[in-house]
Scaffold this active site. Structure first.
Site, PDB file in Angstrom:
ATOM      1  N   LYS A 275      -3.976   1.811  -4.039  1.00  7.13           N
ATOM      2  CA  LYS A 275      -4.449   3.137  -3.619  1.00  7.13           C
ATOM      3  C   LYS A 275      -3.337   3.879  -2.841  1.00  7.13           C
ATOM      4  CE  LYS A 275      -7.871   1.347  -1.194  1.00  7.13           C
ATOM      5  NZ  LYS A 275      -7.674  -0.111  -1.420  1.00  7.13           N
TER       6      LYS A 275
ATOM      7  N   ARG B  23     -16.309   3.564   2.455  1.00  2.00           N
ATOM      8  CA  ARG B  23     -16.359   2.130   2.177  1.00  2.00           C
ATOM      9  C   ARG B  23     -17.753   1.554   2.369  1.00  2.00           C
ATOM     10  NH1 ARG B  23     -10.381   1.125   3.600  1.00  2.00           N
ATOM     11  NH2 ARG B  23     -10.270  -1.106   3.423  1.00  2.00           N
TER      12      ARG B  23
ATOM     13  N   ARG C   4       3.378  -7.767   0.501  1.00  2.00           N
ATOM     14  CA  ARG C   4       3.525  -6.341   0.856  1.00  2.00           C
ATOM     15  C   ARG C   4       4.401  -6.145   2.088  1.00  2.00           C
ATOM     16  NH1 ARG C   4      -1.551  -2.773   1.201  1.00  2.00           N
ATOM     17  NH2 ARG C   4      -2.357  -4.626   2.205  1.00  2.00           N
TER      18      ARG C   4
ATOM     19  N   ARG D  78       1.956  -6.351   7.372  1.00  2.00           N
ATOM     20  CA  ARG D  78       0.748  -5.899   8.062  1.00  2.00           C
ATOM     21  C   ARG D  78       0.033  -7.070   8.721  1.00  2.00           C
ATOM     22  NH1 ARG D  78      -2.763  -1.801   4.424  1.00  2.00           N
ATOM     23  NH2 ARG D  78      -4.434  -3.176   5.048  1.00  2.00           N
TER      24      ARG D  78
ATOM     25  N   ARG E  87     -11.180  -9.681   3.681  1.00  2.00           N
ATOM     26  CA  ARG E  87     -11.200  -8.289   3.195  1.00  2.00           C
ATOM     27  C   ARG E  87     -11.771  -8.214   1.789  1.00  2.00           C
ATOM     28  NH1 ARG E  87      -5.208  -7.169   4.188  1.00  2.00           N
ATOM     29  NH2 ARG E  87      -5.449  -5.290   2.919  1.00  2.00           N
TER      30      ARG E  87
HETATM   31  P1  AP5 Z   1      -1.079  -0.690  -1.804  1.00  2.00           P
HETATM   32  O1  AP5 Z   1      -0.809   0.567  -2.567  1.00  2.00           O
HETATM   33  O2  AP5 Z   1      -0.602  -0.790  -0.418  1.00  2.00           O
HETATM   34  O3  AP5 Z   1      -2.641  -1.103  -1.907  1.00  2.00           O
HETATM   35  P2  AP5 Z   1      -3.937  -0.440  -1.282  1.00  2.00           P
HETATM   36  O4  AP5 Z   1      -4.916  -0.271  -2.375  1.00  2.00           O
HETATM   37  O5  AP5 Z   1      -3.573   0.762  -0.474  1.00  2.00           O
HETATM   38  O6  AP5 Z   1      -4.446  -1.640  -0.410  1.00  2.00           O
HETATM   39  P3  AP5 Z   1      -4.774  -1.797   1.146  1.00  2.00           P
HETATM   40  O7  AP5 Z   1      -4.546  -3.237   1.482  1.00  2.00           O
HETATM   41  O8  AP5 Z   1      -4.058  -0.763   1.953  1.00  2.00           O
HETATM   42  O9  AP5 Z   1      -6.277  -1.521   1.139  1.00  2.00           O
HETATM   43  P4  AP5 Z   1      -7.246  -1.872   2.223  1.00  2.00           P
HETATM   44  O10 AP5 Z   1      -8.379  -1.110   1.700  1.00  2.00           O
HETATM   45  O11 AP5 Z   1      -7.484  -3.296   2.474  1.00  2.00           O
HETATM   46  O12 AP5 Z   1      -6.534  -1.400   3.581  1.00  2.00           O
HETATM   47  P5  AP5 Z   1      -6.672  -0.099   4.467  1.00  2.00           P
HETATM   48  O13 AP5 Z   1      -5.368   0.184   5.053  1.00  2.00           O
HETATM   49  O14 AP5 Z   1      -7.374   0.961   3.726  1.00  2.00           O
HETATM   50  O15 AP5 Z   1      -0.463  -1.895  -2.675  1.00  2.00           O
HETATM   51  C1  AP5 Z   1      -0.545  -3.231  -2.246  1.00  2.00           C
HETATM   52  C2  AP5 Z   1       0.723  -3.993  -2.633  1.00  2.00           C
HETATM   53  O16 AP5 Z   1       0.826  -4.071  -4.053  1.00  2.00           O
HETATM   54  C3  AP5 Z   1       2.028  -3.321  -2.181  1.00  2.00           C
HETATM   55  O17 AP5 Z   1       2.931  -4.333  -1.864  1.00  2.00           O
HETATM   56  C4  AP5 Z   1       2.498  -2.536  -3.422  1.00  2.00           C
HETATM   57  O18 AP5 Z   1       3.901  -2.370  -3.458  1.00  2.00           O
HETATM   58  C5  AP5 Z   1       1.996  -3.433  -4.549  1.00  2.00           C
HETATM   59  N1  AP5 Z   1       1.569  -2.681  -5.746  1.00  2.00           N
HETATM   60  C6  AP5 Z   1       0.866  -1.514  -5.776  1.00  2.00           C
HETATM   61  N2  AP5 Z   1       0.623  -1.151  -7.066  1.00  2.00           N
HETATM   62  C7  AP5 Z   1       1.177  -2.125  -7.840  1.00  2.00           C
HETATM   63  C8  AP5 Z   1       1.255  -2.306  -9.263  1.00  2.00           C
HETATM   64  N3  AP5 Z   1       0.716  -1.435 -10.135  1.00  2.00           N
HETATM   65  N4  AP5 Z   1       1.897  -3.422  -9.714  1.00  2.00           N
HETATM   66  C9  AP5 Z   1       2.441  -4.313  -8.846  1.00  2.00           C
HETATM   67  N5  AP5 Z   1       2.397  -4.181  -7.492  1.00  2.00           N
HETATM   68  C10 AP5 Z   1       1.779  -3.096  -6.999  1.00  2.00           C
HETATM   69  O19 AP5 Z   1      -7.663  -0.620   5.607  1.00  2.00           O
HETATM   70  C11 AP5 Z   1      -7.231  -1.571   6.553  1.00  2.00           C
HETATM   71  C12 AP5 Z   1      -8.338  -1.865   7.546  1.00  2.00           C
HETATM   72  O20 AP5 Z   1      -8.690  -0.672   8.264  1.00  2.00           O
HETATM   73  C13 AP5 Z   1      -9.675  -2.332   6.916  1.00  2.00           C
HETATM   74  O21 AP5 Z   1      -9.698  -3.713   6.676  1.00  2.00           O
HETATM   75  C14 AP5 Z   1     -10.668  -1.912   8.013  1.00  2.00           C
HETATM   76  O22 AP5 Z   1     -10.630  -2.800   9.095  1.00  2.00           O
HETATM   77  C15 AP5 Z   1     -10.089  -0.579   8.488  1.00  2.00           C
HETATM   78  N6  AP5 Z   1     -10.607   0.558   7.709  1.00  2.00           N
HETATM   79  C16 AP5 Z   1      -9.914   1.420   6.944  1.00  2.00           C
HETATM   80  N7  AP5 Z   1     -10.712   2.329   6.371  1.00  2.00           N
HETATM   81  C17 AP5 Z   1     -11.962   2.031   6.780  1.00  2.00           C
HETATM   82  C18 AP5 Z   1     -13.255   2.585   6.505  1.00  2.00           C
HETATM   83  N8  AP5 Z   1     -13.405   3.639   5.700  1.00  2.00           N
HETATM   84  N9  AP5 Z   1     -14.327   2.011   7.089  1.00  2.00           N
HETATM   85  C19 AP5 Z   1     -14.225   0.960   7.930  1.00  2.00           C
HETATM   86  N10 AP5 Z   1     -13.034   0.370   8.222  1.00  2.00           N
HETATM   87  C20 AP5 Z   1     -11.915   0.898   7.657  1.00  2.00           C
HETATM   88 MG    MG Z   2      -3.613   1.193   1.586  1.00  2.00          MG
END
Ligand code: AP5
Ligand code: MG
Length: 215
Positions: free
Chosen positions: A13, A88, A127, A159, A170
């Site tokens: 994402k 979410r 990552r 991270r 997660r």
């Molecule tokens: P990346 O693009 O970073 O993946 P992502 O989908 O953004 O994954 P996240 O881990 O950021 O999602 P998340 O939902 O767990 O975390 P968030 O920060 O939102 O890609 C991942 C890796 O893969 C990278 O190394 C990239 O280079 C590689 N990659 C990407 N595309 C690829 C491809 N096509 N092929 C190969 N490799 C690829 O949330 C973190 C925390 O915040 C949550 O756990 C929660 O505690 C809190 N939080 C955030 N939002 C909320 C909410 N709405 N409600 C409650 N708590 C929340």
């Molecule tokens: Mg992300």
């Protein structure tokens, strides 16, 4: 163009959001990035959110709803926005509906990334992140200069919630609390599911193809 990027942790994402920001000039609203910035700055919000995030649990809905309401009312969202990591939960989705009705900005499309669990684990464990929100991978997408962000020149880091244990949690939290939203949004007819296992640029080309009718 008002977009939601939906999918499990590590689905890509954030990676695709950055490309969309460059291409369409609309802001990325990543709730994860907003929370991490607050943790770094040791704000009251950050201090309250940190323990939830480190464990891989969701931060309480009322906190997130407040964040998103403020952010969507900022002037840079008038041309459109990319929601990354929100909503979410069902209460978050319901609150979003109310906020968007108030500001008269309905969601045009929800892009749902599908990637198998084994690959999500591989992606998150390799990552590398930057504080500017850019995301890299040790093998699949390394920064041009080792250890340094291509975009802002800061040092990249791992991270705190990309540990094996937190990632496992997660993924469970995603399945239990977030995945059910797919059925909720399917009924609206604006959810498009895409194969997130393809190469980063291929995924982006696919997204651009889907979005041509809104640009
Ligand atoms: P990346 O693009 O970073 O993946 P992502 O989908 O953004 O994954 P996240 O881990 O950021 O999602 P998340 O939902 O767990 O975390 P968030 O920060 O939102 O890609 C991942 C890796 O893969 C990278 O190394 C990239 O280079 C590689 N990659 C990407 N595309 C690829 C491809 N096509 N092929 C190969 N490799 C690829 O949330 C973190 C925390 O915040 C949550 O756990 C929660 O505690 C809190 N939080 C955030 N939002 C909320 C909410 N709405 N409600 C409650 N708590 C929340
Ligand atoms: Mg992300």
């Amino acid at each position: 163009m008002n977009i939601i990027l939906f999918g499990p942790p590590g689905a890509g994402k954030g990676t695709q959001a950055k490309k969309l920001v460059d291409f369409y000039g609309i802001p990325q609203i990543s709730t994860g990035d907003i929370l991490r910035a607050n943790v770094r700055a040791e704000t009251e919000l950050g201090l309250a959110a940190k323990a939830f995030m480190d464990r891989g649990d969701l931060v309480p809905d009322e906190v997130l709803i407040g964040i998103i309401k403020n952010r969507l009312n900022e002037p840079d969202c008038t041309k459109g926005f990319i929601l990354d990591g929100y909503p979410r939960t069902l209460p978050q989705a319901n609150a979003l509906g109310v906020i968007l009705e108030e500001i008269e900005k309905p969601i045009d499309i929800i892009l749902n990334f599908e990637v198998p669990d084994e690959e999500l684990v591989e992606r998150t464990s390799g990552r590398l992140m930057c504080k500017c929100g850019a995301s890299y991978h040790k093998t699949f997408n390394p920064p041009k200069k080792a250890g340094i962000c291509d975009i802002c020149g800061a040092e990249v880091y791992q991270r705190a919630d990309d540990t094996e244990e937190a990632v496992k949690n997660r993924l469970e939290v995603y399945k239990k609390q977030t995945q059910p939203l797919i059925d909720y949004y399917k009924e609206t007819g604006i959810l498009v599911t895409l194969d997130g296992t393809k190469d980063i640029n291929e995924v982006f080309e696919g997204i651009k193809g889907i979005l041509t009718k809104f640009a």
